[in-house]
Design a protein around this motif. Structure first.
Motif, short mmCIF file in Angstrom:
data_model
loop_
_atom_site.label_atom_id
_atom_site.label_comp_id
_atom_site.label_asym_id
_atom_site.label_seq_id
_atom_site.Cartn_x
_atom_site.Cartn_y
_atom_site.Cartn_z
N ALA A 191 0.82 -1.22 0.00
CA ALA A 191 0.00 0.00 0.00
C ALA A 191 0.84 1.26 0.00
N LYS A 192 2.10 1.11 0.38
CA LYS A 192 2.92 2.31 0.62
C LYS A 192 3.01 3.24 -0.57
N SER A 193 3.26 2.67 -1.75
CA SER A 193 3.48 3.56 -2.88
C SER A 193 2.17 4.25 -3.27
N THR A 194 1.03 3.57 -3.08
CA THR A 194 -0.25 4.21 -3.41
C THR A 194 -0.58 5.31 -2.41
N LEU A 195 -0.31 5.06 -1.14
CA LEU A 195 -0.51 6.08 -0.10
C LEU A 195 0.26 7.35 -0.46
N LEU A 196 1.53 7.15 -0.81
CA LEU A 196 2.38 8.29 -1.11
C LEU A 196 1.97 8.96 -2.42
N GLN A 197 1.69 8.15 -3.43
CA GLN A 197 1.36 8.72 -4.74
C GLN A 197 0.07 9.55 -4.66
N ALA A 198 -0.91 9.02 -3.90
CA ALA A 198 -2.16 9.78 -3.74
C ALA A 198 -1.87 11.08 -3.00
N ALA A 199 -0.96 11.02 -2.04
CA ALA A 199 -0.60 12.24 -1.29
C ALA A 199 0.10 13.24 -2.22
N VAL A 200 0.98 12.74 -3.07
CA VAL A 200 1.74 13.62 -3.97
C VAL A 200 0.83 14.31 -4.99
N GLU A 201 -0.01 13.51 -5.64
CA GLU A 201 -0.70 14.03 -6.83
C GLU A 201 -1.82 15.02 -6.54
N GLY A 202 -2.21 15.15 -5.27
CA GLY A 202 -3.24 16.14 -4.94
C GLY A 202 -2.68 17.53 -4.67
N HIS A 203 -1.36 17.68 -4.75
CA HIS A 203 -0.75 19.01 -4.59
C HIS A 203 -0.90 19.80 -5.89
N VAL A 204 -1.39 21.02 -5.78
CA VAL A 204 -1.56 21.83 -6.98
C VAL A 204 -0.65 23.06 -6.89
N LEU A 205 0.29 23.13 -7.80
CA LEU A 205 1.21 24.27 -7.87
C LEU A 205 0.53 25.36 -8.69
N VAL A 206 0.36 26.55 -8.09
CA VAL A 206 -0.36 27.60 -8.83
C VAL A 206 0.51 28.80 -9.16
N LYS A 207 1.65 28.92 -8.49
CA LYS A 207 2.56 30.02 -8.83
C LYS A 207 3.98 29.49 -8.71
N ASN A 208 4.81 29.82 -9.67
CA ASN A 208 6.21 29.41 -9.61
C ASN A 208 7.01 30.32 -10.53
N ILE A 209 7.53 31.41 -9.96
CA ILE A 209 8.28 32.37 -10.79
C ILE A 209 9.75 32.34 -10.42
N ARG A 210 10.53 32.90 -11.29
CA ARG A 210 11.99 33.00 -11.10
C ARG A 210 12.63 31.65 -10.79
N ASN A 211 12.10 30.59 -11.41
CA ASN A 211 12.66 29.24 -11.24
C ASN A 211 12.82 28.84 -9.78
N THR A 212 11.91 29.24 -8.97
CA THR A 212 12.00 28.93 -7.53
C THR A 212 11.96 27.43 -7.28
N LEU A 213 11.00 26.77 -7.88
CA LEU A 213 10.86 25.32 -7.70
C LEU A 213 11.20 24.63 -9.02
N PRO A 214 11.76 23.45 -8.99
CA PRO A 214 12.13 22.71 -7.76
C PRO A 214 13.37 23.28 -7.09
N LEU A 215 13.46 23.04 -5.78
CA LEU A 215 14.62 23.49 -5.02
C LEU A 215 15.83 22.65 -5.40
N LYS A 216 16.99 23.28 -5.39
CA LYS A 216 18.21 22.56 -5.75
C LYS A 216 19.23 22.72 -4.63
N SER A 217 19.29 21.77 -3.74
CA SER A 217 20.25 21.76 -2.62
C SER A 217 20.53 23.15 -2.04
N PRO A 218 19.50 23.81 -1.50
CA PRO A 218 19.74 25.15 -0.95
C PRO A 218 20.74 25.09 0.21
#
Ligand code: BGC
Length: 772
Positions: free
Chosen positions: A376-403
């Motif tokens: 069940a683990k991968s489905t639990l995580l995948q369902a958790a991941v896919e419900g995130h909605v990114l609505v703003k992302n300017i100046r290449n903020t995301l994805p983060l790269k080893s800040p």
């Protein structure tokens, strides 16, 4: 002085005089007679569709029952189990009884189970396959614990009222998306031999005045009445229930509210008419807990089972048969429907003991360990991941790269300090300010909350990531105006928007969180906002702040919340969630659909009235009609890549179609010819960016004389950079039809239908016209 008046006398008075009859308070519900047409007798279950063998077995079973045994089957008992509702067993016939337990987003109030992503979160995934898998694993947990009936999922409220307290329990404000995902969920859960009970039937669109009771002036007032016309009922609110019956749910839970001034659990038009006649429902109607308000009237109107127990039925049922107010065959039908459902799911053999895995209190030994099975683990995580909605992302903020330095703020970043076994989310039905300040919100409050095996909070997952990357983390979870290290590469602010059963929300944003976000942004050049929102959350106070460079609607991911958001933030998962509702620029854009109806001081104050006068125009349909530009349109969501659309092709399966569906024997779900496929539409999607990603192509249709466009197809495809995929949508007769209230049937109008395919309801690069 209170006057009891009838509708006719009121109309006459209005016609004959100009003085203010409106002041006269309605004190008798006889005023409303006729608002909800009577439909009798209650249709007897026939074993239609794939129910034939379950009915043969159930009829043989019922033939052996005494009157007392029949009566006992129609209501719950106080039992020694921890189940939300229990039907007692009949040992001499090998019937163990039934355990019914909350809820549709995971098992509530017990241990060793998982907290799954909640309804709105799953709605935001727009992923049929994932939804079905989630259903399978959730169903397996219910089975292992000895729960025969999952009390959920919810498809009502649909989300008519933006501030609705329970909207988050269901998938989306759109009936088509909700219908598609309820179908998959039912298939998934029921593949495990666990029944779903789809709730709350129907038009249960607000928490305010959901129960009758004493109003502020000490007078007894009835529950709110959702006043709704036949067309709106069919095209909007009944639609997902139709899909649920079609998918084979054996149980429908009638709701607390009244519909057209008749309580939903004794409304013959709803239960006998829509559900058991038109949709050919073969299972049983169970009352929401305490939603029964009459005795024999509710039985004759189509209610089959009362929970958690009945003050009205018991031996009154057999007395009513003796005195002729109820047919004996109706009682037989009630129990046949309940027992047939048990057989329909194959629960008569190999099912764990009644509620056997659920301890009654924490000191009891734990009998069924089901949490976080490897599968069940991968489905639990995948369902958790896919419900995130990114609505703003300017100046290449995301994805983060080893800040080098990441600063984390907000009351929603850490795990709540205390979990209560009985309540899922640690609190139940508490009227609260708009945010839950004591830890991360991974599910909502009330009976739809679920119980986590653990909570992987955002800060927990960020710590692990920092360890991997050699990042320095700084945090302050309690200040509203925290000190910020100006050398931070980025600042993360975690806030939430809380909602619970029992109350509608008090706004679509809260001043505390808005100030926190603005304070951080004033000091941090790259501020990323993550909102765990149990419903629509407005961002108007700060969205244009030049330091706010990324915003994620993180909804209610369940126990893997931290792991999921960090996967998104660092680009291990490319965001693929899309909004299952519209985010407006400001609250007033929702107009009359912002807040629930509050019983005023008008003549209906003892009978609160909520008129669904907007018809089918809710959410994006309303914004389109009024020409209001949303901030984020229904279906919107960003990705770390881009997708191009081309090559729209439409093929009709026939050259001519009848206006109404050809007559056919009704199966569960209604006339089977409604589900005939009429048209196939194809489009090509190309990943024009540099990373792999999942796109959600959406298809909208403008049906003549209807809303500007309505969702009638969607898919989710994973495409590698530079590659293309062809998506195919098959549309049915129902998808193109409108409800013809005169003909009492679905009408396929002759005319031109605009077809649009694209990224969201306002970004539709492909279009064509289909003539029917
Ligand atoms: C809720 C239902 C729930 C039931 C049993 C009611 O208050 O409205 O959704 O299934 O309780 O807990």
């Amino acid at each position: 002085m209170l006057l009891s008046i009838t509708k006719t006398s009121l109309l006459l008075a209005v016609a004959c005089s100009s003085f203010a009859v409106a002041e006269e308070i309605i004190t008798s519900d006889s005023y409303f007679y006729g608002d909800s047409p009577p439909v009798y007798p209650s249709p007897r279950g026939s074993g239609a569709g794939d129910w034939a063998s379950a009915y043969v077995k159930a009829k043989a079973f019922v033939a052996k029952l005494s009157d007392d045994e029949k009566v006992n089957l129609t209501a719950g008992v106080t039992s020694t189990t921890a189940c939300s509702g229990t039907i007692q067993g009949i040992p001499r016939l090998g019937f163990p009884g039934l355990c019914l337990n909350d809820a549709g987003n995971g098992l509530r109030g017990t241990n060793y189970v998982n907290s799954w992503a909640s309804g709105v979160h799953v709605g935001a995934t727009w992923n049929r396959d994932l939804t079905k898998k989630r259903g399978e694993y959730m169903g397996n947990e219910f089975r292992t614990k000895g729960v025969h009936v999952m009390l959920g999922p919810s498809v009502g409220p649909l989300g008519r009222v933006a501030e609705g307290g329970r909207n988050w329990e269901a998938f989306s404000v759109d009936p088509y998306l909700t219908g598609a995902l309820i179908y998959e969920t039912i298939e998934g859960v029921q593949s495990q031999g666990v029944a779903t009970s789809i709730k709350h039937f129907i038009a249960n669109e607000q928490e305010t005045d959901r129960h009758p009771g004493t109003n502020d002036e000490g007078q007894y007032a009835e529950a709110v009445s959702s006043n709704i016309d036949d067309k709106t009922m069919h095209e909007l609110y009944l639609w997902p229930f139709q899909d649920a019956v079609h998918a084979g749910t054996p149980s429908i839970m009638c709701s607390y509210n009244r519909v057209n001034n008749s309580y939903a659990c004794q409304n013959s038009k709803l239960l006998n008419g829509l559900l058991k006649t038109e949709l050919g429902f073969q299972g049983y109607v169970v009352s929401d807990w305490g939603a029964q308000h009459s005795g024999i009237a509710s039985a004759n109107a189509g209610l089959d089972l009362v929970m958690p127990s009945s003050d009205f039925w018991g031996h009154n049922l057999t007395n009513a048969i003796t005195n002729g107010t109820m047919e004996a065959s109706r009682l037989n039908d009630m129990v046949t429907r309940i027992i047939a459902s048990w057989y329909y799911l194959g629960q008569e053999s190999g099912f764990p003991g009644l509620g056997s895995g659920m301890p009654i209190n924490v000191s009891q030994p734990h009998q069924a360990v089901v949490a976080t099975r490897p599968a069940a683990k991968s489905t639990l995580l995948q369902a958790a991941v896919e419900g995130h909605v990114l609505v703003k992302n300017i100046r290449n903020t995301l994805p983060l790269k080893s800040p080098r330095l990441l600063s984390v703020f907000g009351y929603d970043a850490y795990a709540p300090s205390k979990l209560q076994l009985s309540q899922g989310f640690g609190f139940l039905e508490i009227k609260s300010p708009e945010a839950y300040m004591n830890g991360t919100q991974y599910t909502g409050g009330g009976s739809g909350g679920n119980s986590p095996a653990y909570i992987d909070a955002p800060i927990d997952a960020l710590q692990r990531q920092a360890y991997e990357d050699g990042t320095t983390l700084q945090w302050d979870f309690s200040s509203q105006d925290p000190a910020v290290d100006y050398t931070s590469d980025a600042c993360l602010v975690f806030v939430n928007a809380y909602a619970t059963e029992g109350f509608d929300r008090q706004g679509l944003s809260d001043p505390y969180s808005d100030a926190l976000i603005t304070n951080v942004a004033n000091k941090c050049k790259s501020t990323i906002v993550v909102i765990h929102n149990a419903g629509i959350r407005l961002v108007d106070k700060w969205i244009d702040h030049s330091n706010i460079t990324a915003v994620i609607y993180a909804h209610l991911p369940g126990q893997d919340t931290g792991r999921a958001v960090v996967d998104i933030l660092y680009g291990r998962s490319n965001p693929s969630g899309r909004l299952p509702y519209t985010v407006a620029k400001k609250e007033s854009d929702y107009g009359g659909l912002l807040q629930p109806t509050v019983g005023g001081n008008d003549k209906f104050k003892l009978f609160p009235q909520s008129d669904f006068s907007e018809g089918v125009y809710i959410d994006y349909r309303a914004f389109d009609k009024a020409g209001i530009e949303p901030l984020y349109a229904f279906g919107f969501g960003l990705s770390y890549t881009t997708f191009d659309y081309s090559n729209l092709k439409v093929s009709k399966h026939n050259s001519r179609y009848s206006a109404y569906p050809p007559k056919a024997s009704i199966i569960p779900g209604g006339n089977p010819r409604l589900f005939d496929s009429l048209v196939t539409i194809k489009a090509t999607i190309k990943n024009s960016g540099r990373v792999e990603g999942q796109e959600v192509p959406q298809l909208y249709v403008s049906i003549p004389h209807g809303p500007k466009r309505q969702l009638r197809g969607f898919d989710k495809v994973s495409i590698k950079p530079g590659k293309s995929a062809t998506v195919s949508f098959t549309l049915t007769r129902r998808d193109f039809s409108t409800w013809d209230a005169n003909a009492q049937d679905w009408l396929l109008q002759k005319g031109q239908y605009n077809i649009y395919v694209g990224r969201n309801s306002r970004d539709l690069p492909l279009s064509t016209v289909l003539t029917i």
